[in-house]
Design a protein around this motif. Structure first.
Motif, PDB file in Angstrom:
ATOM      1  N   ALA B  68       3.479   7.095  -2.337  1.00  0.00           N
ATOM      2  CA  ALA B  68       2.987   5.784  -2.741  1.00  0.00           C
ATOM      3  C   ALA B  68       1.517   5.681  -2.365  1.00  0.00           C
ATOM      4  N   PRO B  69       0.736   4.957  -3.148  1.00  0.00           N
ATOM      5  CA  PRO B  69      -0.670   4.773  -2.778  1.00  0.00           C
ATOM      6  C   PRO B  69      -0.787   3.856  -1.574  1.00  0.00           C
ATOM      7  N   ILE B  70      -1.922   3.932  -0.857  1.00  0.00           N
ATOM      8  CA  ILE B  70      -2.041   3.099   0.333  1.00  0.00           C
ATOM      9  C   ILE B  70      -2.315   1.652  -0.038  1.00  0.00           C
ATOM     10  N   THR B  71      -2.503   1.381  -1.332  1.00  0.00           N
ATOM     11  CA  THR B  71      -2.687  -0.016  -1.745  1.00  0.00           C
ATOM     12  C   THR B  71      -1.362  -0.629  -2.192  1.00  0.00           C
ATOM     13  N   VAL B  72      -0.246  -0.080  -1.687  1.00  0.00           N
ATOM     14  CA  VAL B  72       1.064  -0.453  -2.221  1.00  0.00           C
ATOM     15  C   VAL B  72       1.499  -1.855  -1.799  1.00  0.00           C
ATOM     16  N   CYS B  73       0.935  -2.375  -0.705  1.00  0.00           N
ATOM     17  CA  CYS B  73       1.469  -3.619  -0.136  1.00  0.00           C
ATOM     18  C   CYS B  73       0.684  -4.831  -0.638  1.00  0.00           C
ATOM     19  N   PRO B  74       1.242  -5.624  -1.566  1.00  0.00           N
ATOM     20  CA  PRO B  74       0.478  -6.762  -2.092  1.00  0.00           C
ATOM     21  C   PRO B  74       0.141  -7.831  -1.044  1.00  0.00           C
ATOM     22  N   PRO B  75       1.061  -8.225  -0.150  1.00  0.00           N
ATOM     23  CA  PRO B  75       0.647  -9.243   0.817  1.00  0.00           C
ATOM     24  C   PRO B  75      -0.448  -8.737   1.762  1.00  0.00           C
ATOM     25  N   GLY B  77      -2.898  -6.673   0.972  1.00  0.00           N
ATOM     26  CA  GLY B  77      -4.170  -6.696   0.264  1.00  0.00           C
ATOM     27  C   GLY B  77      -5.099  -5.563   0.670  1.00  0.00           C
ATOM     28  N   SER B  78      -6.379  -5.771   0.455  1.00  0.00           N
ATOM     29  CA  SER B  78      -7.352  -4.707   0.711  1.00  0.00           C
ATOM     30  C   SER B  78      -7.533  -4.487   2.208  1.00  0.00           C
ATOM     31  N   ALA B  79      -7.314  -5.543   3.020  1.00  0.00           N
ATOM     32  CA  ALA B  79      -7.497  -5.380   4.461  1.00  0.00           C
ATOM     33  C   ALA B  79      -6.516  -4.355   5.018  1.00  0.00           C
ATOM     34  N   ALA B  81      -4.979  -2.038   3.258  1.00  0.00           N
ATOM     35  CA  ALA B  81      -5.284  -0.729   2.678  1.00  0.00           C
ATOM     36  C   ALA B  81      -6.374  -0.029   3.474  1.00  0.00           C
ATOM     37  N   GLU B  82      -7.371  -0.810   3.949  1.00  0.00           N
ATOM     38  CA  GLU B  82      -8.441  -0.209   4.761  1.00  0.00           C
ATOM     39  C   GLU B  82      -7.905   0.294   6.093  1.00  0.00           C
ATOM     40  N   GLN B  83      -6.984  -0.473   6.689  1.00  0.00           N
ATOM     41  CA  GLN B  83      -6.391  -0.031   7.960  1.00  0.00           C
ATOM     42  C   GLN B  83      -5.590   1.247   7.769  1.00  0.00           C
ATOM     43  N   PHE B  84      -4.831   1.301   6.648  1.00  0.00           N
ATOM     44  CA  PHE B  84      -4.075   2.522   6.335  1.00  0.00           C
ATOM     45  C   PHE B  84      -5.011   3.700   6.183  1.00  0.00           C
ATOM     46  N   ALA B  85      -6.130   3.471   5.465  1.00  0.00           N
ATOM     47  CA  ALA B  85      -7.078   4.554   5.218  1.00  0.00           C
ATOM     48  C   ALA B  85      -7.638   5.084   6.531  1.00  0.00           C
ATOM     49  N   ALA B  86      -7.938   4.143   7.456  1.00  0.00           N
ATOM     50  CA  ALA B  86      -8.481   4.564   8.747  1.00  0.00           C
ATOM     51  C   ALA B  86      -7.438   5.351   9.534  1.00  0.00           C
ATOM     52  N   LEU B  87      -6.183   4.892   9.473  1.00  0.00           N
ATOM     53  CA  LEU B  87      -5.118   5.558  10.232  1.00  0.00           C
ATOM     54  C   LEU B  87      -4.828   6.944   9.677  1.00  0.00           C
ATOM     55  N   LEU B  88      -4.806   7.064   8.347  1.00  0.00           N
ATOM     56  CA  LEU B  88      -4.436   8.325   7.733  1.00  0.00           C
ATOM     57  C   LEU B  88      -5.643   9.243   7.553  1.00  0.00           C
ATOM     58  N   GLY B  89      -6.850   8.698   7.821  1.00  0.00           N
ATOM     59  CA  GLY B  89      -8.041   9.528   7.673  1.00  0.00           C
ATOM     60  C   GLY B  89      -8.336   9.902   6.235  1.00  0.00           C
ATOM     61  N   VAL B  90      -8.027   9.013   5.308  1.00  0.00           N
ATOM     62  CA  VAL B  90      -8.381   9.289   3.911  1.00  0.00           C
ATOM     63  C   VAL B  90      -9.468   8.306   3.506  1.00  0.00           C
ATOM     64  N   SER B  91     -10.260   8.722   2.539  1.00  0.00           N
ATOM     65  CA  SER B  91     -11.287   7.807   2.056  1.00  0.00           C
ATOM     66  C   SER B  91     -10.674   6.942   0.964  1.00  0.00           C
ATOM     67  N   ASP B  93     -11.604   4.008  -2.126  1.00  0.00           N
ATOM     68  CA  ASP B  93     -12.609   3.313  -2.918  1.00  0.00           C
ATOM     69  C   ASP B  93     -12.014   1.983  -3.361  1.00  0.00           C
ATOM     70  N   LEU B  94     -12.473   0.917  -2.730  1.00  0.00           N
ATOM     71  CA  LEU B  94     -11.888  -0.380  -3.032  1.00  0.00           C
ATOM     72  C   LEU B  94     -12.704  -1.164  -4.049  1.00  0.00           C
ATOM     73  N   SER B  95     -13.733  -0.486  -4.678  1.00  0.00           N
ATOM     74  CA  SER B  95     -14.589  -1.249  -5.583  1.00  0.00           C
ATOM     75  C   SER B  95     -13.812  -1.691  -6.823  1.00  0.00           C
ATOM     76  N   ASN B  96     -12.812  -0.864  -7.214  1.00  0.00           N
ATOM     77  CA  ASN B  96     -12.043  -1.244  -8.391  1.00  0.00           C
ATOM     78  C   ASN B  96     -10.786  -2.011  -8.025  1.00  0.00           C
ATOM     79  N   PHE B  97     -10.569  -2.157  -6.703  1.00  0.00           N
ATOM     80  CA  PHE B  97      -9.318  -2.781  -6.272  1.00  0.00           C
ATOM     81  C   PHE B  97      -9.417  -4.291  -6.444  1.00  0.00           C
ATOM     82  N   GLU B  98      -8.552  -4.804  -7.278  1.00  0.00           N
ATOM     83  CA  GLU B  98      -8.578  -6.253  -7.474  1.00  0.00           C
ATOM     84  C   GLU B  98      -7.649  -6.886  -6.464  1.00  0.00           C
TER      85      GLU B  98
END
Lengths: 193, 183
Positions: B68-75, B77-79, B81-91, B93-98
């Protein structure tokens, strides 16, 4: 050998632990919605019941009678049963995570399944020998599993039936259990006594 | 004498059984992925199911397995997803993330029959009411999971934009104005 076979048939069918002695009704109603989980519950209880009957006999004849502390029987049996259930939970969690999730709270609740304690205490009351105790436990557990599976199959079909609104759900399940119990009373004719 | 042997036998029994269970627990240990635990701890934990998984833990497992993508959790949101990215060490790109538009459930008092179905399914206990009483949604507690919408027999629950109150009002961000533009 024939004696042991009679014992198993007698405990599984004639003196069925659920439908004739009315022990262990809580998982009988609680986990009989689906055939798979009913079978899983039956097998887990079979494991626990057989081990509980075995360890109950060992405890009675190894500790309680030599030390003359029969008044601790219920307490120490519950202790052993709780430990056996914990062990079963560990085994199931390791071997079948799906079954572990399906059984959920009913797995630790085998501890309070009165059939388990009941069979261990009945063994002592009847002054059975070691093999008889173990077979009595195993036969009762077989009967329990059999009834669970039959009842779960009935309930799965009942779910598709047009049951009158007043009876839908739990009431019709209780009525079915009663009729099933009546049917098992018919096995009394098998008994040599 | 009775007392001593009773105490001794029960204590021994308890010790022996505890010891056996400890050994069994060591050999039958279920290995779970520690990253799943950490991901799950970050999640809202309301088991709302908006991601399409049965709950937060299955979703965390899917993220850890890369299903599943790290943006999977709607409640979250992007906040989140950023925490997931930091934890998993992946980059990421939230510019297209609505950011999903945040809507909360609201009871229409004209059509609510007080059937109590909605607050039985609410994962955050955000709906209050009693049988045959008109229910109400506690806006602060609603995560917008829409579970109540599906069970409402009269369609009186609908998603609305949260009302602006003194508690959640925020100053508007200033519009970017070119320097030296005529006032």
């Amino acid at each position: 050998m024939g004696e042991y076979l009679m014992l198993i048939v007698g405990t599984a069918l004639v003196n069925n632990v659920v439908l004739v002695k009315f022990l262990g009704l809580c998982p009988f109603m609680g986990v009989s919605n689906k055939l798979d989980s009913a079978l899983g519950m039956g097998l887990a209880t079979t494991f626990v019941l057989t081990l509980a009957a075995l360890s109950g006999w060992l405890l009675e004849h190894g500790v309680l009678i030599p030390l003359d502390i029969g008044f601790l029987r219920v307490l120490s049996f519950i202790l052993v049963i709780a430990a056996v259930v914990q062990f079963t939970e560990l085994v199931i969690h390791k071997t079948s995570p799906v079954l572990y999730q399906v059984l959920g709270i009913f797995l630790p609740l085998i501890t309070t399944n009165c059939a388990v304690l009941g069979v261990a205490l009945l063994n002592i009351q009847q002054e059975s020998g070691f093999m008889e105790s173990v077979l009595y436990g195993f036969g009762s557990a077989l009967g329990f599993t059999l009834v669970m599976v039959i009842f779960a199959g009935l309930r799965e079909r009942l779910a598709l039936m047009a049951v009158p609104v007043l009876f839908a759900g739990t009431p019709i399940a209780f009525i079915t259990a009663g009729i099933l119990s009546l049917a098992f009373m018919g096995f009394a004719g098998l008994s040599p006594k | 004498m009775y007392v001593l042997s009773a105490i001794a036998s029960l204590a021994t029994l308890g010790l022996v059984l505890g010891w056996l269970l400890a050994i069994a627990a060591k050999y039958l240990k279920v290995e779970s992925n520690p990253i799943v635990e950490e991901l799950e701890a970050l999640m809202p934990g309301s088991q709302c199911g908006q991601c399409g998984f049965p709950g937060c833990r299955p979703a965390a497992q899917a993220i850890a397995n890369g299903e599943a993508p790290i943006t999977v959790c709607p409640p979250g949101g992007s906040a989140l997803a950023e925490q997931f990215a930091a934890l998993l060490g992946v980059s990421i790109d939230l510019s297209n993330f609505e950011e999903p538009e945040f809507l909360i459930a609201k009871v229409s008092e004209d059509t609510c029959t007080g059937c109590t179905r909605c607050f039985k399914v609410c994962p955050t206990d955000a709906i209050v009411g009693a049988a045959k009483q008109i229910h109400a949604v506690v806006a602060d507690a609603c995560t917008g999971c829409q579970k109540c919408i599906a069970v409402c027999p009269t369609e009186c629950l609908q998603m609305h934009k949260p009302e602006v109150t003194l508690r959640n009002w925020r100053w508007q961000k200033p519009l970017p104005e070119p320097v030296g533009a005529p006032a």
